[in-house]
Design an enzyme around this catalytic site. Structure first.
Site, mmCIF file in Angstrom:
data_model
loop_
_atom_site.group_PDB
_atom_site.id
_atom_site.type_symbol
_atom_site.label_atom_id
_atom_site.label_comp_id
_atom_site.label_asym_id
_atom_site.label_seq_id
_atom_site.Cartn_x
_atom_site.Cartn_y
_atom_site.Cartn_z
ATOM 1 N N ASP A 274 0.794 -1.236 0.000
ATOM 2 C CA ASP A 274 0.000 0.000 0.000
ATOM 3 C C ASP A 274 0.824 1.283 0.000
ATOM 4 O OD1 ASP A 274 -2.687 -0.879 -0.124
ATOM 5 O OD2 ASP A 274 -2.542 -1.609 1.932
ATOM 6 N N ASP B 40 -6.875 -3.628 -5.833
ATOM 7 C CA ASP B 40 -6.459 -2.338 -5.273
ATOM 8 C C ASP B 40 -4.998 -2.005 -5.608
ATOM 9 O OD1 ASP B 40 -8.187 -4.083 -3.860
ATOM 10 O OD2 ASP B 40 -8.261 -2.769 -2.127
HETATM 11 N N1 GLY Z 1 -7.385 -1.035 -0.286
HETATM 12 C C1 GLY Z 1 -8.343 -1.487 0.641
HETATM 13 C C2 GLY Z 1 -9.719 -0.986 0.390
HETATM 14 O O1 GLY Z 1 -10.042 -0.461 -0.636
HETATM 15 O O2 GLY Z 1 -10.523 -1.141 1.279
#
Ligand code: GLY
Length: 390
Positions: free
Chosen positions: A109, A169
């Site tokens: 992330d 994501d």
């Molecule tokens: N990246 C995690 C979410 O979108 O909840």
């Protein structure tokens, strides 16, 4: 971000685009007032605003949570609009609060955590400290790419004993790597982003251009399972996942100019916009299969921002993308989604859903909904006025 503005200014003509009731000045004035309350209620730079707990109290998280960069990023957007030194100072403070994550190799992330605060900060100030931090962070992120598998690993493991899960994501990290490739001259970062995007395009998407959430890979890149984590079912279309993919492939086209990504982003957009389960206000239910359940304003905000950029690349649907994005931002700016001043634990938007199957963050404010809402408003303003805002 910068490239986005240049493309906008050179391509769009607005005569054929619908006029909107959106008042960006008013929205940013409100955001500044609301976030003044957020800043006052958050004196501790290790407690990042995230959401609201079931008892109504604020939910704060530490810097290693995937959302730690969104508050600093949102403060930069407010500063970008109002140019006031106090907002710059607040943005600087909450940006530097994430610095330590540049060494974090345990998460994919880092695009969200570092590029949203430091990337915006660098774009607006050219502070060389921000650049160094991001280049270190990009190296940390790249350690999660296994060339044999051809993807960046998202999590360390996933339920069922899977050791190489990749989530949709993850497409959102690539913009950060493209930036780092340009700034450092490290072509590897560019190449691995392209490989990741190509494999995601091949494996993560269904024939109708909706996407799975989690793909679990084996050591040679073989697909072991196609699952969900935050969606309603393995085979359903989790709304935020669709928005992440749309945003990610729009960035892929901007950065590579390879038309296959543009076509792909348009197909994702068409799945989203033509979906009979998309409500009239264009803010989706948390999963496209869950009509009548909670909305996800965050998906709406991400999608609006992505569609505005996609509209700048022309084509027969450009007007539809632009008008749909404006409708989404208009919906979010009404009292149906936008909080009253001083309420909502000082977040701007209400009614997002983080992780319904995990019984977490259901129908609440979420910091990233605010971030993409502000980004969408800036993109809209830039297109409307044909002006680079900075
Ligand atoms: N990246 C995690 C979410 O979108 O909840």
């Amino acid at each position: 971000m910068k490239n986005f503005l240049i493309v906008c200014l050179s391509i769009l003509t607005f005569s054929s685009f619908s006029q909107s009731k959106l008042n960006v000045k008013k929205e940013f004035e409100f955001a500044a007032k609301q976030y003044q309350g957020m800043l006052s209620s958050h004196p501790d730079l290790t407690q990042f605003p995230q959401s609201t707990l079931p008892d109504g109290s604020p939910r704060n998280m530490k810097s290693d949570w995937w959302c730690s960069g969104f508050f600093g990023g949102s403060l930069w957007y407010i500063y970008q609009y109002n140019h006031l030194p106090t907002w710059k100072a607040a943005a600087e403070k909450w940006t530097m609060a994430v610095e330590n994550e540049k060494y974090n190799t345990r998460t994919h992330d880092l695009g969200f955590m570092l590029y949203c605060p430091f990337g915006n900060g660098y774009r607006l100030t050219k502070n060389p400290v921000y650049k160094d931090i991001m280049l270190t962070g990009a190296k940390s992120l790249a350690t999660r790419f296994d060339p044999k598998i051809g993807l960046i690993k998202s999590w360390e493991s996933f339920v069922g004993g899977y050791k190489y899960p990749v989530i949709i994501d993850n497409m959102m990290n690539l913009e950060f790597l493209f930036w780092a490739a340009k700034e450092s001259g490290n072509k590897e970062l560019y190449n691995l982003s392209v490989i990741h995007a190509d494999n995601t395009m091949k494996n993560h998407y269904r024939p109708d251009f909706s996407s799975y959430h989690v793909l679990c890979y084996g050591p040679n890149g073989e697909i072991l399972a196609k699952k969900t984590h935050q969606g309603a079912a393995d085979e359903s279309a989790w709304s935020r996942g669709q928005a992440w993919g749309l945003y990610g492939y729009t960035v892929m086209y901007r950065e590579t100019k390879d038309k296959k990504y543009l076509d792909f982003a348009r197909n994702i957009a068409n799945f989203y916009l033509n979906n009979p389960n998309l409500p009239a206000d264009k803010i989706p239910y948390w999963d496209f299969s869950k009509v009548g359940e909670e909305r996800d304003a965050s998906a709406g905000a991400i999608c609006a921002s992505a569609l505005l950029e996609l509209s700048t690349f022309g084509g027969k649907d450009a007007k539809t993308y632009y008008n749909s994005a404006v409708k989404m931002l208009e919906s979010l700016s009404t009292p149906a989604y936008k909080a009253e001043l001083g309420k909502n634990n000082h977040f701007i938007l209400m009614h997002s859903t983080g992780h319904k199957p995990g019984n977490s963050e259901i129908n609440v404010p979420l910091i990233y909904a605010d971030y993409y809402y502000l980004e969408g408003l800036l993109r809209y303003e830039s297109l409307r006025t044909k002006k680079k805002l900075f």
